[in-house]
Design a protein around this motif. Structure first.
Motif, PDB file in Angstrom:
ATOM      1  N   LYS A   1       0.821  -1.207   0.000  1.00  0.00           N
ATOM      2  CA  LYS A   1       0.000   0.000   0.000  1.00  0.00           C
ATOM      3  C   LYS A   1       0.859   1.262   0.000  1.00  0.00           C
ATOM      4  O   LYS A   1       0.410   2.333  -0.409  1.00  0.00           O
ATOM      5  CB  LYS A   1      -0.940   0.001   1.209  1.00  0.00           C
ATOM      6  CG  LYS A   1      -2.014  -1.078   1.148  1.00  0.00           C
ATOM      7  CD  LYS A   1      -2.876  -1.073   2.398  1.00  0.00           C
ATOM      8  CE  LYS A   1      -3.938  -2.163   2.329  1.00  0.00           C
ATOM      9  NZ  LYS A   1      -4.763  -2.221   3.566  1.00  0.00           N
ATOM     10  N   GLU A   2       2.117   1.115   0.459  1.00  0.00           N
ATOM     11  CA  GLU A   2       3.067   2.228   0.453  1.00  0.00           C
ATOM     12  C   GLU A   2       3.878   2.236  -0.846  1.00  0.00           C
ATOM     13  O   GLU A   2       4.902   2.895  -0.935  1.00  0.00           O
ATOM     14  CB  GLU A   2       3.986   2.136   1.670  1.00  0.00           C
ATOM     15  CG  GLU A   2       3.232   2.263   2.990  1.00  0.00           C
ATOM     16  CD  GLU A   2       4.098   1.953   4.202  1.00  0.00           C
ATOM     17  OE1 GLU A   2       5.323   1.721   4.029  1.00  0.00           O
ATOM     18  OE2 GLU A   2       3.558   1.934   5.320  1.00  0.00           O
ATOM     19  N   GLU A   3       3.421   1.476  -1.847  1.00  0.00           N
ATOM     20  CA  GLU A   3       3.936   1.459  -3.214  1.00  0.00           C
ATOM     21  C   GLU A   3       5.221   0.659  -3.388  1.00  0.00           C
ATOM     22  O   GLU A   3       5.927   0.813  -4.394  1.00  0.00           O
ATOM     23  CB  GLU A   3       4.111   2.884  -3.761  1.00  0.00           C
ATOM     24  CG  GLU A   3       2.795   3.649  -3.849  1.00  0.00           C
ATOM     25  CD  GLU A   3       2.901   4.913  -4.667  1.00  0.00           C
ATOM     26  OE1 GLU A   3       4.000   5.474  -4.784  1.00  0.00           O
ATOM     27  OE2 GLU A   3       1.867   5.333  -5.222  1.00  0.00           O
ATOM     28  N   THR A   4       5.563  -0.213  -2.436  1.00  0.00           N
ATOM     29  CA  THR A   4       6.651  -1.158  -2.647  1.00  0.00           C
ATOM     30  C   THR A   4       6.109  -2.358  -3.417  1.00  0.00           C
ATOM     31  O   THR A   4       5.109  -2.958  -3.014  1.00  0.00           O
ATOM     32  CB  THR A   4       7.253  -1.628  -1.311  1.00  0.00           C
ATOM     33  OG1 THR A   4       7.933  -0.541  -0.696  1.00  0.00           O
ATOM     34  CG2 THR A   4       8.242  -2.771  -1.515  1.00  0.00           C
ATOM     35  N   ALA A   5       6.756  -2.684  -4.527  1.00  0.00           N
ATOM     36  CA  ALA A   5       6.410  -3.903  -5.258  1.00  0.00           C
ATOM     37  C   ALA A   5       7.095  -5.081  -4.573  1.00  0.00           C
ATOM     38  O   ALA A   5       8.252  -4.970  -4.153  1.00  0.00           O
ATOM     39  CB  ALA A   5       6.861  -3.796  -6.710  1.00  0.00           C
ATOM     40  N   ILE A   6       6.396  -6.203  -4.455  1.00  0.00           N
ATOM     41  CA  ILE A   6       6.932  -7.362  -3.739  1.00  0.00           C
ATOM     42  C   ILE A   6       6.876  -8.590  -4.639  1.00  0.00           C
ATOM     43  O   ILE A   6       5.819  -8.916  -5.195  1.00  0.00           O
ATOM     44  CB  ILE A   6       6.145  -7.632  -2.441  1.00  0.00           C
ATOM     45  CG1 ILE A   6       6.221  -6.419  -1.504  1.00  0.00           C
ATOM     46  CG2 ILE A   6       6.676  -8.879  -1.737  1.00  0.00           C
ATOM     47  CD1 ILE A   6       5.338  -6.533  -0.277  1.00  0.00           C
ATOM     48  N   LEU A   7       8.015  -9.245  -4.773  1.00  0.00           N
ATOM     49  CA  LEU A   7       8.095 -10.530  -5.466  1.00  0.00           C
ATOM     50  C   LEU A   7       8.510 -11.572  -4.448  1.00  0.00           C
ATOM     51  O   LEU A   7       9.612 -11.512  -3.897  1.00  0.00           O
ATOM     52  CB  LEU A   7       9.098 -10.480  -6.619  1.00  0.00           C
ATOM     53  CG  LEU A   7       9.363 -11.806  -7.338  1.00  0.00           C
ATOM     54  CD1 LEU A   7       8.082 -12.381  -7.928  1.00  0.00           C
ATOM     55  CD2 LEU A   7      10.413 -11.642  -8.425  1.00  0.00           C
ATOM     56  N   MET A   8       7.615 -12.507  -4.165  1.00  0.00           N
ATOM     57  CA  MET A   8       7.875 -13.528  -3.164  1.00  0.00           C
ATOM     58  C   MET A   8       7.801 -14.909  -3.799  1.00  0.00           C
ATOM     59  O   MET A   8       6.931 -15.164  -4.639  1.00  0.00           O
ATOM     60  CB  MET A   8       6.857 -13.434  -2.022  1.00  0.00           C
ATOM     61  CG  MET A   8       7.138 -14.400  -0.880  1.00  0.00           C
ATOM     62  SD  MET A   8       5.992 -14.207   0.507  1.00  0.00           S
ATOM     63  CE  MET A   8       4.552 -15.028  -0.139  1.00  0.00           C
ATOM     64  N   VAL A   9       8.707 -15.788  -3.396  1.00  0.00           N
ATOM     65  CA  VAL A   9       8.606 -17.183  -3.808  1.00  0.00           C
ATOM     66  C   VAL A   9       8.215 -18.017  -2.595  1.00  0.00           C
ATOM     67  O   VAL A   9       8.656 -17.756  -1.475  1.00  0.00           O
ATOM     68  CB  VAL A   9       9.912 -17.717  -4.434  1.00  0.00           C
ATOM     69  CG1 VAL A   9      10.315 -16.891  -5.639  1.00  0.00           C
ATOM     70  CG2 VAL A   9      11.046 -17.766  -3.429  1.00  0.00           C
ATOM     71  N   THR A  10       7.337 -18.990  -2.811  1.00  0.00           N
ATOM     72  CA  THR A  10       6.857 -19.827  -1.717  1.00  0.00           C
ATOM     73  C   THR A  10       6.260 -21.109  -2.275  1.00  0.00           C
ATOM     74  O   THR A  10       5.931 -21.196  -3.458  1.00  0.00           O
ATOM     75  CB  THR A  10       5.791 -19.077  -0.882  1.00  0.00           C
ATOM     76  OG1 THR A  10       5.407 -19.875   0.244  1.00  0.00           O
ATOM     77  CG2 THR A  10       4.551 -18.766  -1.717  1.00  0.00           C
ATOM     78  N   HIS A  11       6.149 -22.118  -1.411  1.00  0.00           N
ATOM     79  CA  HIS A  11       5.389 -23.317  -1.778  1.00  0.00           C
ATOM     80  C   HIS A  11       4.042 -23.322  -1.054  1.00  0.00           C
ATOM     81  O   HIS A  11       3.260 -24.256  -1.194  1.00  0.00           O
ATOM     82  CB  HIS A  11       6.181 -24.585  -1.411  1.00  0.00           C
ATOM     83  CG  HIS A  11       6.465 -24.706   0.058  1.00  0.00           C
ATOM     84  ND1 HIS A  11       7.622 -24.222   0.632  1.00  0.00           N
ATOM     85  CD2 HIS A  11       5.739 -25.227   1.072  1.00  0.00           C
ATOM     86  CE1 HIS A  11       7.594 -24.453   1.939  1.00  0.00           C
ATOM     87  NE2 HIS A  11       6.460 -25.056   2.228  1.00  0.00           N
ATOM     88  N   ASN A  12       3.777 -22.248  -0.306  1.00  0.00           N
ATOM     89  CA  ASN A  12       2.580 -22.168   0.526  1.00  0.00           C
ATOM     90  C   ASN A  12       1.454 -21.468  -0.240  1.00  0.00           C
ATOM     91  O   ASN A  12       1.423 -20.242  -0.351  1.00  0.00           O
ATOM     92  CB  ASN A  12       2.907 -21.416   1.825  1.00  0.00           C
ATOM     93  CG  ASN A  12       1.790 -21.490   2.841  1.00  0.00           C
ATOM     94  OD1 ASN A  12       0.613 -21.492   2.498  1.00  0.00           O
ATOM     95  ND2 ASN A  12       2.165 -21.566   4.111  1.00  0.00           N
ATOM     96  N   MET A  13       0.532 -22.235  -0.775  1.00  0.00           N
ATOM     97  CA  MET A  13      -0.561 -21.671  -1.554  1.00  0.00           C
ATOM     98  C   MET A  13      -1.517 -20.842  -0.700  1.00  0.00           C
ATOM     99  O   MET A  13      -2.180 -19.936  -1.197  1.00  0.00           O
ATOM    100  CB  MET A  13      -1.335 -22.780  -2.261  1.00  0.00           C
ATOM    101  CG  MET A  13      -0.580 -23.431  -3.410  1.00  0.00           C
ATOM    102  SD  MET A  13      -0.263 -22.289  -4.785  1.00  0.00           S
ATOM    103  CE  MET A  13      -1.918 -22.088  -5.466  1.00  0.00           C
ATOM    104  N   SER A  14      -1.604 -21.151   0.598  1.00  0.00           N
ATOM    105  CA  SER A  14      -2.461 -20.351   1.479  1.00  0.00           C
ATOM    106  C   SER A  14      -1.948 -18.923   1.572  1.00  0.00           C
ATOM    107  O   SER A  14      -2.714 -17.962   1.457  1.00  0.00           O
ATOM    108  CB  SER A  14      -2.507 -20.981   2.875  1.00  0.00           C
ATOM    109  OG  SER A  14      -3.177 -22.210   2.862  1.00  0.00           O
ATOM    110  N   VAL A  15      -0.647 -18.777   1.784  1.00  0.00           N
ATOM    111  CA  VAL A  15      -0.043 -17.451   1.853  1.00  0.00           C
ATOM    112  C   VAL A  15      -0.197 -16.732   0.518  1.00  0.00           C
ATOM    113  O   VAL A  15      -0.564 -15.556   0.461  1.00  0.00           O
ATOM    114  CB  VAL A  15       1.442 -17.550   2.259  1.00  0.00           C
ATOM    115  CG1 VAL A  15       2.142 -16.202   2.096  1.00  0.00           C
ATOM    116  CG2 VAL A  15       1.568 -18.037   3.694  1.00  0.00           C
ATOM    117  N   ALA A  16       0.075 -17.447  -0.578  1.00  0.00           N
ATOM    118  CA  ALA A  16      -0.056 -16.847  -1.910  1.00  0.00           C
ATOM    119  C   ALA A  16      -1.479 -16.370  -2.157  1.00  0.00           C
ATOM    120  O   ALA A  16      -1.708 -15.292  -2.710  1.00  0.00           O
ATOM    121  CB  ALA A  16       0.355 -17.857  -2.977  1.00  0.00           C
ATOM    122  N   SER A  17      -2.444 -17.156  -1.746  1.00  0.00           N
ATOM    123  CA  SER A  17      -3.847 -16.805  -1.960  1.00  0.00           C
ATOM    124  C   SER A  17      -4.231 -15.549  -1.201  1.00  0.00           C
ATOM    125  O   SER A  17      -4.970 -14.710  -1.698  1.00  0.00           O
ATOM    126  CB  SER A  17      -4.746 -17.962  -1.525  1.00  0.00           C
ATOM    127  OG  SER A  17      -6.103 -17.586  -1.530  1.00  0.00           O
TER     128      SER A  17
END
Length: 256
Positions: free
Chosen positions: A192-208
């Motif tokens: 919301k403060e305009e930082t773009a975030i690229l995250m890698v994970t195997h956790n579909m709950s977090v991704a969702s």
């Protein structure tokens, strides 16, 4: 940030194949997939941390239209604009130095040398990640903090200068559910403060829960890519469906 036709090899083995991705200001993109799918290698390429045995065979990585990997000095120029959170926070810190000293060195590296200003920044950033006993944290050695506390400190440091792009490699994988939820909510606030975030994970709950867009990676390839609702609720690929079906109730995270 944008990635065009990126392929990465370890020796003769291709581990990332013809990847195309893009990320806008304030957007959260999550790359999901099983271990060995190429997620962390992709993140290492973006951050300039590929090991010496890896080579980028094709493609270009851009940060605001600047090609990064073609000139190693660009990673140093952009070190405020692009920061990274590692999977294992314990490996991020020097075990022989107190947290406060390491934070001071990080601030000095970026030109903040006034001691009072350093103290103010440390207190403000640690409180943002819900570490309220700031003096105790700063006077502790890394091993005296829990994994969750270490990760919160690393997030505070990585976001001190409001980077344009934040890279996160499995930042919640070793944490308890409550701490995971706090960190996910913090990432949403950063976006919301305009930082773009690229995250890698195997956790579909977090991704969702936190993603604007999701890319599904398998055997080094992006096999499905789109907005969050399309991937979670209308997946096309059998592999994506299997990942979702193997995930515990998504509502547990959304209600967390």
């Amino acid at each position: 940030m944008s990635i065009e036709n990126l392929s990465i090899y370890y020796g003769e083995k291709c581990v990332v194949q013809h990847v195309d991705l893009s990320l806008k200001k304030g957007e959260i993109l999550t790359v999901v997939g099983e271990s060995g799918s190429g997620k962390s290698t992709l993140l290492s390429a973006i951050s300039g941390l590929l090991n010496s045995t890896a080579t980028i065979e094709t493609g270009t990585i851009y940060l605001e239209e600047t090609p990064l990997h073609e000139n190693k000095t660009m990673y140093r120029v952009n070190r405020k604009d692009m920061t990274m959170i590692f999977q294992n926070p314990g490996a991020f810190f020097n075990p022989m130095k107190k947290i406060g000293k390491q934070y001071e060195q990080y601030l000095c590296l970026h030109g903040v040398i006034d001691k009072q200003e350093q103290k103010h920044i440390q207190k403000m950033m640690l409180e943002k990640v819900h570490l309220c006993d700031v003096d105790r944290v700063l006077n502790a050695y890394p091993f005296e903090l829990s994994g969750g506390m270490q990760q919160r400190v690393s997030i505070a440091m990585a976001t001190t200068f409001k980077p344009k792009l934040l890279l996160a490699d499995e930042p919640t994988s070793a944490l308890d559910v409550t701490t995971q939820a706090d960190i996910v909510k913090h990432f949403i606030q950063l976006s919301k403060e305009e930082t773009a975030i690229l995250m890698v994970t195997h956790n579909m709950s977090v991704a969702s829960y936190l993603s604007d867009k999701i890319a599904v990676m398998k055997d080094g390839r992006i096999i499905e890519y789109g907005n969050r609702d399309d991937i979670i609720y209308r997946p096309k690929e059998a592999y994506t469906k299997a990942l979702i079906e193997a995930t515990p109730s998504l509502s547990e995270v959304e209600n967390g």
